[in-house]
Design an enzyme around this catalytic site. Sequence first.
Site, PDB file in Angstrom:
ATOM      1  N   TYR A  22      -8.430  -2.597   4.205  1.00 47.61           N
ATOM      2  CA  TYR A  22      -8.743  -2.048   2.875  1.00 47.61           C
ATOM      3  C   TYR A  22     -10.173  -2.293   2.415  1.00 47.61           C
ATOM      4  O   TYR A  22     -10.537  -1.873   1.310  1.00 47.61           O
ATOM      5  CB  TYR A  22      -7.755  -2.613   1.838  1.00 47.61           C
ATOM      6  CG  TYR A  22      -6.312  -2.272   2.143  1.00 47.61           C
ATOM      7  CD1 TYR A  22      -5.876  -0.951   2.155  1.00 47.61           C
ATOM      8  CD2 TYR A  22      -5.375  -3.274   2.426  1.00 47.61           C
ATOM      9  CE1 TYR A  22      -4.550  -0.632   2.437  1.00 47.61           C
ATOM     10  CE2 TYR A  22      -4.053  -2.964   2.712  1.00 47.61           C
ATOM     11  CZ  TYR A  22      -3.640  -1.645   2.716  1.00 47.61           C
ATOM     12  OH  TYR A  22      -2.339  -1.320   2.992  1.00 47.61           O
ATOM     13  N   HIS A 100      -4.864   7.410  -0.427  1.00 43.87           N
ATOM     14  CA  HIS A 100      -4.657   6.113   0.222  1.00 43.87           C
ATOM     15  C   HIS A 100      -5.974   5.672   0.827  1.00 43.87           C
ATOM     16  O   HIS A 100      -6.682   6.483   1.428  1.00 43.87           O
ATOM     17  CB  HIS A 100      -3.599   6.212   1.334  1.00 43.87           C
ATOM     18  CG  HIS A 100      -2.274   6.633   0.800  1.00 43.87           C
ATOM     19  ND1 HIS A 100      -1.453   5.772   0.118  1.00 43.87           N
ATOM     20  CD2 HIS A 100      -1.656   7.832   0.795  1.00 43.87           C
ATOM     21  CE1 HIS A 100      -0.372   6.429  -0.275  1.00 43.87           C
ATOM     22  NE2 HIS A 100      -0.477   7.682   0.118  1.00 43.87           N
TER      23      HIS A 100
HETATM   24  C1  DQA Z   1      -1.962   2.156   0.714  1.00 39.92           C
HETATM   25  C2  DQA Z   1      -1.078   2.364   1.966  1.00 39.92           C
HETATM   26  C3  DQA Z   1       0.337   1.892   1.713  1.00 39.92           C
HETATM   27  O1  DQA Z   1       1.131   2.077   2.885  1.00 39.92           O
HETATM   28  C4  DQA Z   1       0.347   0.404   1.378  1.00 39.92           C
HETATM   29  O2  DQA Z   1       1.648  -0.021   1.091  1.00 39.92           O
HETATM   30  C5  DQA Z   1      -0.610   0.061   0.277  1.00 39.92           C
HETATM   31  C6  DQA Z   1      -1.925   0.703   0.255  1.00 39.92           C
HETATM   32  C7  DQA Z   1      -3.427   2.528   0.977  1.00 39.92           C
HETATM   33  O3  DQA Z   1      -4.177   2.660  -0.007  1.00 39.92           O
HETATM   34  O4  DQA Z   1      -3.845   2.673   2.127  1.00 39.92           O
HETATM   35  O5  DQA Z   1      -0.326  -0.798  -0.553  1.00 39.92           O
HETATM   36  O6  DQA Z   1      -1.471   2.996  -0.314  1.00 39.92           O
END
Ligand code: DQA
Length: 148
Positions: A22, A100
């Site tokens: 992330y 995402h």
């Molecule tokens: C997310 C991807 C989801 O699978 C995960 O549970 C998250 C973050 C992303 O921003 O890549 O909490 O939404």
Amino acid sequence: MKILTLHGINLNMFGKRDPKTYGTTTLAEIDAQLVALGQELGTEVACFQSNFEGAMVERIHAAHTEGVDAIVINAGAWTHYSYGIRDALAILQCPIVEVHMSNVHAREAFRHHSVLAEIAQGQIAGFGVDSYLLGLRTAVTHAKARQA
Ligand code: DQA
């Protein structure tokens, strides 16, 4: 024009959480970039995060009352199983952009399915903070097209 950005469960931990997946940008920094881009695009951007599904549903209901022009949502893990969030979003008439940070389709199988995808205009995944910024750009474009 008013765009609402929604961040779901665990997303307040961006910056600290799994930086390989992330990155290191915090949620506050993401929100600041969204507000700045909103100013450039001539739109107001409000941001909301919660770890409580009911609080998120109530914020979505409030968005209906306020009449927001579009939603940009990263629902976090709720994406994959929350029919409550999906049903709340389905009440809205405005464009919904699912975003995402990570490329959910290149990760564990449970992340490949989104219960929100069917009611969203589209999905942007895998571009880190740019997923949000691209999401905001397309939300504004689609909201403007509806007003024209
Ligand atoms: C997310 C991807 C989801 O699978 C995960 O549970 C998250 C973050 C992303 O921003 O890549 O909490 O939404």
